[in-house]
Design a protein around this motif. Structure first.
Motif, short mmCIF file in Angstrom:
data_model
loop_
_atom_site.label_atom_id
_atom_site.label_comp_id
_atom_site.label_asym_id
_atom_site.label_seq_id
_atom_site.Cartn_x
_atom_site.Cartn_y
_atom_site.Cartn_z
N SER A 279 11.26 3.19 10.33
CA SER A 279 11.54 1.92 9.71
C SER A 279 12.88 2.02 8.99
O SER A 279 13.91 1.71 9.57
CB SER A 279 10.41 1.50 8.78
OG SER A 279 10.66 0.19 8.34
N ASN A 308 7.52 -6.14 10.03
CA ASN A 308 6.09 -5.83 9.95
C ASN A 308 5.35 -6.18 11.23
O ASN A 308 4.40 -5.51 11.63
CB ASN A 308 5.45 -6.59 8.77
CG ASN A 308 5.69 -5.85 7.46
OD1 ASN A 308 6.15 -4.70 7.45
ND2 ASN A 308 5.39 -6.52 6.35
N LYS A 311 5.53 -3.42 13.59
CA LYS A 311 4.68 -2.30 13.15
C LYS A 311 3.26 -2.52 13.67
O LYS A 311 2.56 -1.59 14.04
CB LYS A 311 4.68 -2.17 11.62
CG LYS A 311 6.01 -1.67 11.05
CD LYS A 311 5.92 -1.38 9.57
CE LYS A 311 7.26 -0.95 8.97
NZ LYS A 311 8.24 -2.03 8.82
N LEU A 322 -0.86 -3.48 5.83
CA LEU A 322 0.44 -4.00 5.41
C LEU A 322 0.29 -4.96 4.24
O LEU A 322 1.08 -4.93 3.29
CB LEU A 322 1.13 -4.71 6.60
CG LEU A 322 1.65 -3.75 7.68
CD1 LEU A 322 1.98 -4.50 8.96
CD2 LEU A 322 2.88 -2.99 7.18
N ALA A 327 4.56 -2.18 3.40
CA ALA A 327 5.15 -1.42 4.51
C ALA A 327 5.53 -0.02 4.08
O ALA A 327 5.48 0.93 4.85
CB ALA A 327 6.38 -2.16 5.05
N THR A 332 0.44 2.93 5.44
CA THR A 332 1.20 2.38 6.56
C THR A 332 1.90 3.47 7.36
O THR A 332 1.86 3.48 8.60
CB THR A 332 2.24 1.36 6.05
OG1 THR A 332 1.54 0.26 5.46
CG2 THR A 332 3.11 0.84 7.17
#
Lengths: 414, 414
Positions: A279, A308, A311, A322, A327, A332
């Protein structure tokens, strides 16, 4: 035999470009047994170039110069060299043909300034630049060798490898330089120095030990200077073995290679595969790994799940995780790593989620907060880092620490 | 007022590290109106450091020195400075406290060598290093200012921004330096030079034009030196407008920012989002984009589908396409881009698939063969590139050309 490097160009002195040429050249010269005494960057100014040439010739036997050979008016290296030698110009046919060829291939009109690229000082031996229009130039003057090359990296690289080094090898009886570097991770340089102080004190004068710290890593470099490469290698081997016996727990690799390459080699030797879910590092970890040839035997692939939504869809992170944890959280990052491992079908997966900055920080999760997870077959290990405020540095530190965490896991395997 | 930079460390001269500090410092000094006359890299050798100090003081008013301040024996800058000034040492309390604090925070034992970090030459004004244990040091000697800083980038950066530049501003009446840079893409420097030759010829002596070529891009930089920043800005504005009127079609941006930042800004202004599917560039394109703060308003995410399996599962590339056309093909890269656009839910998607090398080439698809696709709402544009043999360069060129291709698409939108 001593060499010096002079890079010419205002862009270096105003900080618009980083001079990567010099390190590359220095490394190639060292490999050939040539020591670099000094690297000097000067502006596109006639008097300054003349001064640097004179000063360099006082200290060294060979000067390697890059930059200032383009067709535009700000490029004055060629003219200034001719003035330094007190000679006029001649046109070089091979270069002119090369210029014509390149312009024909690219369907560009050949201008007068391009034809002038083939003009060289009368005392010049041309080193034909097969990658561009500006010729490499070799001069011998007052017992010194002066070599001028374009500053475009791949043109300079071609000339150094194919022309300059081979010619210098013919010209000089080169002595030997042997470097041996050990990469350590997770320990400070003063601690290392204390541990091996007596070994360092016992080094002979022609062998030097250097400590090179860099974001969680310290490289220990032994450098030997002498006549016989074999003898230097043997001597340095004795000392590096002693150092390794003392601080081997921290040694990641015994070769001068980057941390991620050490990881790749170790995983390859154990026939393990890797995927990556990033990320805040935004592809940097994948890039570190994939810059190395042959990485595909280990690296399956990766994903940069900045949003997100990705993800969830790419990695299977639960919407509840989340929503409840955010995040940037242990939960996560764990789901990211486990999702990557499963979806991408690799033995290990690394996930990184954090706040790189400058925006996005909160009192609970300030800029610099980074979670790393390493998922393996039996368990997922996570670690929380608290770095500083600089985005570039946070990206770099997060990637490096993810590699260190994974390395420890992989090393631990039988 | 003239400054010079001296970087100290064998690691630079053997090419083990690239000196990125100098460009960063030069850029900050320029912003403050201070010209950098020369950058010099020297070894960890007493006589060589002494020579460089003396030579630098001949040419400049201020010397900024980095490196050689660590606690280990190879670091001799502090000792050599004291010798140069002919003074002894004193212990600095604030530094000692800082050292103790850092070791306590990291739970590391404080060694004698660490305590010695607080020793500084007697004539030194300490610049407290809040990011590390080696103090910054400010000296005044024979009318010159000499500043010594650690070589660790973020420690040096802190000291330059918080201590050095503010103190220099107080000390000197600084003149002004104004740079204005335009980034062009897809055109050669000699063509540009020909087009604007008369404008270049009409520049006054205190304004210089430079051409900085780099992989499919040329930056045109106007630099003005004078007293009044406003007046310089106005004058440079006149010439940059004339240049833009002449070659504006090739100008990507009128600010000194990287190509991918120009893309991000343009896409943000048009409220467009982007995703990325990379094969041979291995995360590098994503990294280029995500190194910029605020990229998340445009960049949704990306994937590095190194294996064919991931090309199918993550991007929906058809097994038949891979089997019949291969991973490096117009068909595959099209499906990759369209798959990314669909699966990641972005307005545009870029895909890159190629042979970065050194292995993996075939007679039909030699190393350097790269396909790029840009998928938008209505159509997908593809382009084939044939680069050279160098992996790092192929990765870089592929990413840059993908950005240029996408930029042209986005620019074309109303």
């Amino acid at each position: 035999m001593l060499a010096e490097i002079i890079t010419i160009g205002d862009e270096i002195l105003i900080g618009q470009v980083v001079d990567t040429n010099s390190a590359w050249m220095a490394s190639k010269l060292n490999d050939a047994g040539i020591r670099v005494k000094q690297i000097t960057s000067v502006s596109d100014e006639r008097t300054h170039i003349l001064e640097a040439l004179a000063a360099g010739c006082e200290r060294a036997d060979v000067l390697l110069i890059t930059g200032g050979l383009g067709p535009t008016k700000d490029d004055i290296t060629k003219k200034t060299l001719a003035e330094y030698f007190g000679v006029g110009f001649k046109s070089d046919e091979a270069t002119l043909e090369q210029v014509r060829k390149i312009f024909a291939r690219n369907n560009r009109p050949l201008l007068e300034v391009n034809i002038r690229q083939a003009d060289v000082p009368e005392n010049c031996t041309v080193l034909l630049n097969k990658n561009g229009t500006a010729p490499g130039m070799w001069f011998e003057y007052n017992g010194k060798i002066i070599i001028s090359m374009p500053g475009v990296p791949f043109e300079m690289m071609y000339l150094v490898e194919e022309e300059v080094i081979p010619r210098l090898k013919v010209r000089f009886e080169l002595s030997s330089i042997v470097h041996h570097t050990m990469l350590t991770a997770g320990v400070g340089e003063s601690f290392l120095a204390e541990e091996i102080a007596d070994i360092e004190d016992s080094l002979p004068a022609h062998i030097k030990l250097a400590y090179l710290p860099k974001l969680g890593q310290v490289r220990l470099r032994l450098s030997g200077y002498g006549e016989s490469r074999d003898e230097l290698t043997r001597e340095i081997g004795v000392f590096s073995t002693r150092i390794r016996e003392r601080v081997g727990d921290f040694v990641v690799t015994d070769e001068d290679k980057p941390l991620e390459k050490a990881l790749l080699d170790l995983m390859e030797s154990k026939r393990l595969t890797l995927s990556v879910a990033e990320s805040c590092t935004g592809g940097y970890l994948s890039h570190l790994i994939t810059q190395h040839p042959g990485c595909s035997s280990v690296f399956v692939g990766g994903t940069v799940t900045y949003s997100n939504q990705l993800k969830q869809s790419v990695l299977g992170v639960l919407p509840e995780t989340l929503a409840e944890k955010g995040a940037v959280s242990q939960e996560t990052v764990t789901e990211m790593a486990e999702g990557a491992r499963k979806n991408f079908g690799s033995d290990f997966a690394v996930a990184i989620s954090g706040v790189a900055g400058p925006d996005g920080g909160t009192p609970q999760k300030p800029v610099g907060t980074v979670w790393v997870a390493v998922a393996g077959k039996n368990e997922t290990v996570t670690k929380l880092f608290k770095f500083g405020n600089r985005r570039a540095q946070n990206i770099e530190r997060a990637a490096v620490n993810a590699i260190i965490l994974l390395l420890a896991r992989v090393k631990g395997l039988a």
